[in-house]
Design a protein around this motif. Structure first.
Motif, PDB file in Angstrom:
ATOM      1  N   GLU A   1       0.821  -1.225   0.000  1.00  0.00           N
ATOM      2  CA  GLU A   1       0.000   0.000   0.000  1.00  0.00           C
ATOM      3  C   GLU A   1       0.846   1.262   0.000  1.00  0.00           C
ATOM      4  OE1 GLU A   1      -3.487  -0.086  -0.028  1.00  0.00           O
ATOM      5  OE2 GLU A   1      -3.080  -2.199  -0.395  1.00  0.00           O
ATOM      6  N   ALA A   2       2.170   1.111   0.224  1.00  0.00           N
ATOM      7  CA  ALA A   2       3.054   2.296   0.273  1.00  0.00           C
ATOM      8  C   ALA A   2       3.129   2.934  -1.114  1.00  0.00           C
ATOM      9  CB  ALA A   2       4.445   1.887   0.734  1.00  0.00           C
ATOM     10  N   HIS A   3       3.609   4.169  -1.149  1.00  0.00           N
ATOM     11  CA  HIS A   3       3.635   4.891  -2.419  1.00  0.00           C
ATOM     12  C   HIS A   3       4.700   4.312  -3.360  1.00  0.00           C
ATOM     13  CE1 HIS A   3       4.038   8.304  -5.279  1.00  0.00           C
ATOM     14  NE2 HIS A   3       2.730   8.272  -5.100  1.00  0.00           N
ATOM     15  N   HIS A   4       4.355   4.285  -4.656  1.00  0.00           N
ATOM     16  CA  HIS A   4       5.260   3.630  -5.611  1.00  0.00           C
ATOM     17  C   HIS A   4       6.462   4.481  -5.993  1.00  0.00           C
ATOM     18  CE1 HIS A   4       2.107   0.730  -5.496  1.00  0.00           C
ATOM     19  NE2 HIS A   4       2.896  -0.106  -6.143  1.00  0.00           N
ATOM     20  N   SER A   5       6.570   5.666  -5.401  1.00  0.00           N
ATOM     21  CA  SER A   5       7.814   6.422  -5.618  1.00  0.00           C
ATOM     22  C   SER A   5       9.002   5.602  -5.105  1.00  0.00           C
ATOM     23  CB  SER A   5       7.757   7.783  -4.911  1.00  0.00           C
ATOM     24  OG  SER A   5       7.381   7.658  -3.569  1.00  0.00           O
TER      25      SER A   5
END
Ligand SMILES: Cc1ncc(COP(=O)(O)O)c(C=O)c1O
Length: 470
Positions: A191-195
């Protein structure tokens, strides 16, 4: 030479401009806002239409009156754009913007301060420092923490990974990753940001260095799985170095269990970064800040002003309790830059990723100074109440809410609804802008209250019109 010209006096009403045209800018901004609010939300345009239009009018071979160009560009922006400041844009964290922040960006463009060194822009550097110190204290970071404005959350997250690598692997700065005896790994949830996938690539860690930790039924990081994977990686000869907890995930607004993650990181000697790009603003709300408990134990934090602080892009922030590691990560020395000013100042080009720097922080400073902390907290709490109203309005008319968060982000679905078709209908009829996500693999509609102008009336009308589409 007057006092200001020799640089020693405070700006006074006499010397500072009194003819900024504040009223005109304010009137214009209010006009634009109400035009946007009563117009369409989603454009219907193909790339060729815009390209043909531009090439037919702008080959740059002749001059055009500036008023005419501005009117034309405004027409393009008002027609060919998803209106992210529309009160019925329930979107991807792009906020409506305060008038103060619009005026701040205008002032910045006019004075064009260069913030690379303190000496070149003392006022701008100190205004940023002052604003960041205020927010760092809200997060519970020590007064000697380092912080800087960034272009956005992705840059702040990149800064965090670079600083963590620098602190955990002392040879990294000079010799690079190739000099390390074990491959570094870092930990986050799906769920973390794909950056972070890009960052793994950019830093040379490689995308395989990312370890995706399981989540519980509320999409929060499963701490037992984290401990298990770190142990396994160590046993297999890897070098775990960093855990990323998210406070307000992009898809569902989940907040990872920050106090437990902090404990694991302390015990396992791992860098603890909290990506609070959107959710971080909740820290200034007396009602919401409890949900960020544990963020004060972070080694570094990402928080975007251009999300829930309602200022124009790009305005991210990076905070780090280890100022020494930041200075080491971004150190630079060169004779062509102005010499460092003596005293307790720092030159941002030596303590952050950017070199030339725009005065990003003024839009947050001006907004905060105008509304005050409590005014800002009220804005954030009001949006949270609107989120709750949306949640309840959907539930009470038969929709199933599938995410759990105290923040104003609602993911929902309903048996028999084809989400692709439903969202297209919603947009074609200009009812609202919402997006699609997968929650636990199941498709859902995502609606986030990103505008402080969204009212209960907007929400009631949107839900009624949505139900009319069924
Ligand atoms: C949790 C989170 N982190 C980081 C980012 C990246 O921020 P930016 O788009 O400002 O670079 C986003 C963007 O939505 C986000 O939701």
């Amino acid at each position: 030479m007057n006092q200001l010209q020799n640089g020693h006096a405070e700006p006074s009403a006499e010397t500072a401009s009194t003819d900024f045209g504040l009223d005109q800018i304010r009137d214009f901004a209010v006009q634009v806002q109400s035009r946007i609010a009563s117009g369409p939300i989603v454009p219907n345009v193909k790339p060729d239409e815009i390209r043909d239009y531009l090439s037919s009018r702008y080959d740059f071979s002749k001059t055009i009156d500036l008023n005419e160009i501005i009117a034309d560009v405004e027409r393009m922006l008002s027609t060919w754009q998803v209106q992210v400041t529309h009160p019925r844009y329930f979107g991807l964290f792009n906020p409506s913007v305060t008038i103060a922040s619009v005026i701040a960006d205008t002032l910045v463009a006019m004075y064009n301060p260069q913030l690379a060194t303190w000496r070149t822009s003392p006022a701008a550097n100190e205004i940023e420092r002052h604003t960041l110190a205020w927010l760092a204290a809200k997060f519970g970071l020590p007064a000697d923490s380092a912080s800087n404005f960034t272009s956005g959350g992705a840059e702040a997250n990149l800064s965090a990974v670079v600083v963590a690598l620098t602190r955990i692997f002392p040879g990294y700065g000079d010799k690079g990753l190739r000099a390390l005896s074990a491959s570094p790994t870092f930990y986050l949830t799906g769920e973390a940001h794909h950056s972070f996938a890009k960052i793994a690539h950019i830093t040379g860690l490689g995308r395989d260095a990312l370890r995706t930790i399981a989540t519980d039924s509320d999409l929060r990081m499963d701490v037992a799985d984290l401990v298990k994977q770190v142990t396994e990686d160590r046993n297999n000869g890897f070098a775990p170095f960093m855990v990323i907890g998210t406070a307000g995930t992009t898809a569902a607004g989940a907040i990872d269990p920050l106090p437990e993650l902090a404990q694991v990181c302390r015990r396992e000697h791992l860098w603890f970064h909290v990506d609070a790009a959107w959710g971080g603003a909740a820290v200034i709300s007396p009602a919401l800040k409890q949900h960020l408990n544990g963020i004060d134990a972070a080694d570094s934090i990402t928080c975007d002003a251009h999300k829930w602080f309602s200022v124009p892009m790009g305005a991210g922030m990076f905070f780090c309790r280890d100022a020494g590691a930041v200075a080491e990560a971004f150190r630079a020395e060169t004779s062509y830059m102005p010499a460092k000013t003596r005293g307790a100042t720092s030159d941002p080009y030596t303590s952050s990723l950017q070199w030339s720097r725009r005065f990003i922080g003024l839009k947050l400073f001006l907004g905060l100074a105008e509304r005050g902390e409590s005014g800002y907290a009220e804005m954030i709490e009001r949006q949270t109440r609107m989120g709750e109203f949306l949640r309840e309005s959907l539930r009470s008319t038969g929709w199933t809410v599938v995410n759990k968060t105290p923040l104003p982000l609602v993911c929902f679905n309903r048996d028999g609804v084809d989400i692709d078709r439903f969202l297209s209908n919603l947009q074609e009829r200009q009812i609202a802008w919402m997006s699609q996500v997968r929650i636990g693999g199941v498709p859902a509609i995502r609606a986030c209250i990103t505008s402080f102008r969204t009212t209960e009336e907007d929400i009631s009308e949107v839900v009624a019109e949505m139900n009319g589409l069924l």
